[in-house]
Design an enzyme around this catalytic site. Structure first.
Site, PDB file in Angstrom:
ATOM      1  N   TRP A 325       0.782  -1.145  -0.073  1.00 23.52           N
ATOM      2  CA  TRP A 325       0.164   0.097  -0.112  1.00 23.52           C
ATOM      3  C   TRP A 325       0.762   1.019   0.014  1.00 23.52           C
ATOM      4  CZ3 TRP A 325      -0.752   4.506   2.820  1.00 23.52           C
ATOM      5  CH2 TRP A 325      -1.518   4.593   2.990  1.00 23.52           C
ATOM      6  N   HIS A 326       2.028   1.460   1.173  1.00 30.08           N
ATOM      7  CA  HIS A 326       3.177   2.621   0.591  1.00 30.08           C
ATOM      8  C   HIS A 326       3.531   2.625  -0.498  1.00 30.08           C
ATOM      9  CE1 HIS A 326       2.051   1.723   5.226  1.00 30.08           C
ATOM     10  NE2 HIS A 326       2.486   3.385   4.991  1.00 30.08           N
ATOM     11  N   GLY A 327       3.407   1.587  -1.228  1.00 27.92           N
ATOM     12  CA  GLY A 327       4.082   2.120  -2.917  1.00 27.92           C
ATOM     13  C   GLY A 327       4.598   0.431  -3.449  1.00 27.92           C
TER      14      GLY A 327
END
Length: 476
Positions: A325-327
């Site tokens: 989700w973060h990258g």
């Protein structure tokens, strides 16, 4: 537009005046004003992607109405999956398409197969991960009959696009924010004063702590071969406080701004670097995201029910998905995996709920045991952050290897001035670890003491504040 810009300094007072002095008696007018202000706030970044935000809002609003009036579970399930797939489809195209394509080509290369595929040259729409999760939680809650579909399009649109939380959270739930949007709001001077304090502290965390640390972090991470182990450790340590000051600072400004408008947003940080184990850290770091994954992924997967294997599988999935989700980079997935590996032993030995109270609950200083626990947890976190910051896995491993290579000495070769700002941050937050935020000073009865502290932080902003045009979590 960002919170620490002159444009926001003009924008928010204008919204505040119109909101409380011209539309206070008309909730509908207030909500229309908030919606227009939110769209303008977002359009200042890139007006073209405003249409994507509006489309996402229309999709989930219409889906909610259709699911509620569906005469059969089949129709309800059709509308539900249509919304989920379209939302995740947009997120996948803009954020993950290039990552999955390049990863698949790299995988084929392991077997000597040369693959070719077109990649997309697109800008990641700011805040897409946040407002997509707003809409998904709304649709999921309607599907499981936790809430009713919202009939008022303006009210629902404000829930999705409320400008304090639009581009970097916290990730709100319809069950929490929509009732506040639908009720009349009155100005509360005490909440407003606390909101101003929280904004002031958030600015300190961002422009004094995070942005000063960033200058050293960028230099060290961009040229790791030029520095010895001590400097690399400083770079990793400063990044831990850069990302905390940047993201928690943003969240504090968002919560304070919302409070000035009569809203209470979800708390997003609770002094995570005072955690005594990784489980406690994740209960205190990016709380709105952790709780979102818990409620909408971990529990549906089975949560802590079933056998130990199922529990560990669910924990691993949650952390890997959180990393993704973060990258769109393997560095984020490995970062999530490192946290999972530290979390799993706590689950195995049933210690993941061992530290649910505040550290040093009834004393001023932590015990020796607590101090060691905090130091170990923070050390693990700092090492894991190296993967979060590095541009790729190879660079992360190279950086970590050099961190433990003491042949070139350990004396830092970089500026250590940010240690003073970090010390102020830690002292203030330690004194307020029982409070909602680090600058909650309402308990100090002497007004002159409070104003002296306000002046101190304000002068720190003026003297040591660094101008920066972004927040780290805008890229997520």
């Amino acid at each position: 537009m960002i919170f620490n810009s002159f444009s926001f300094l003009y924008f928010f007072p204008a919204v505040f005046i119109l909101y409380w002095f011209f539309t206070q008696k008309y909730r509908k007018a207030q909500n229309i004003l908030l919606l227009v202000a939110s769209y303008y706030f977002y359009a200042c970044w890139n007006y073209k992607f405003l249409f994507l935000l509006i489309f996402s809002t229309l999709l989930d609003y219409y889906t909610g109405l259709q699911m509620e009036k569906s005469g059969s579970i089949g129709k309800k399930r059709f509308w539900f999956w249509l919304s989920v797939l379209i939302n995740l489809g947009f997120l996948g195209v803009f954020k993950y398409y290039n990552f999955f394509v390049s990863s698949f080509i790299d995988f084929l290369a392991l077997f000597g197969i040369q693959g070719h595929a077109a990649t997309l040259n697109v800008i990641l729409p700011v805040g897409i991960s946040f407002y997509t999760f707003h809409g998904l939680s709304y649709v999921i809650d309607i599907f499981y009959n936790r809430i009713k579909a919202e009939k008022d399009f303006v009210d629902y649109s404000v829930f999705v696009s409320f400008f304090p939380l639009l581009v970097a959270g916290p990730i709100e739930r319809a069950t929490h924010l929509l009732p506040q949007i639908k009720q009349d709001r009155t100005f509360d001077p005490y909440k407003a004063a606390d909101g101003l304090r929280q904004i002031l502290w958030g600015l300190f965390m961002k422009v004094v702590v995070a942005d000063n640390c960033a200058m050293v972090v960028n230099e060290v991470f961009n040229h790791p071969n030029q520095y010895n182990a001590g400097s690399l450790w400083i770079g990793a340590l400063f990044f831990a406080f850069q990302i905390y000051g940047d993201f928690a600072g943003y969240s504090n400004i968002a919560l304070g701004t919302a409070r000035l408008l009569g809203f209470e947003l979800l708390k997003n940080f609770s002094f995570p670097y005072f955690s005594r184990d990784i489980a406690e850290f994740w209960r205190r770091w990016h709380i709105s995201l952790s709780s979102w994954f818990r409620d909408y992924l971990y529990i549906p997967l089975g949560g802590s029910k079933g056998g130990l294997y199922s529990q560990l599988r669910n924990v691993l999935i949650i952390f890997l998905v959180s990393g993704l989700w973060h990258g769109a980079n393997w560095t984020f997935i490995i970062w999530g995996g490192i946290n999972a590996l530290c979390f799993i032993p706590l689950v195995v030995f049933k210690l993941n709920r061992a530290n649910t109270d505040t550290v040093a609950q009834n004393t001023f200083l932590p015990s020796v045991k607590e101090t060691l626990q905090i130091a170990i947890t923070f050390g693990i976190t700092v090492i894991a952050w190296v993967f979060f910051r590095a541009i790729n896995v190879t660079e992360a491993i190279r950086y970590l290897t050099k961190m433990f290579d003491f042949s070139r000495g350990f004396k830092p070769e970089v500026s250590l001035s940010s240690f003073g700002f970090i010390a102020v941050l830690l002292v203030v937050e330690w004194l307020h670890r029982h409070k909602n935020h680090g600058f909650e000073l309402s308990y100090i009865s002497q007004r002159w003491v409070r104003w002296l502290l306000y002046l101190f932080v304000f002068l720190m902003l003026l003297i040591f504040g660094v101008s920066s045009d972004t927040f780290i979590y805008f890229q997520f």
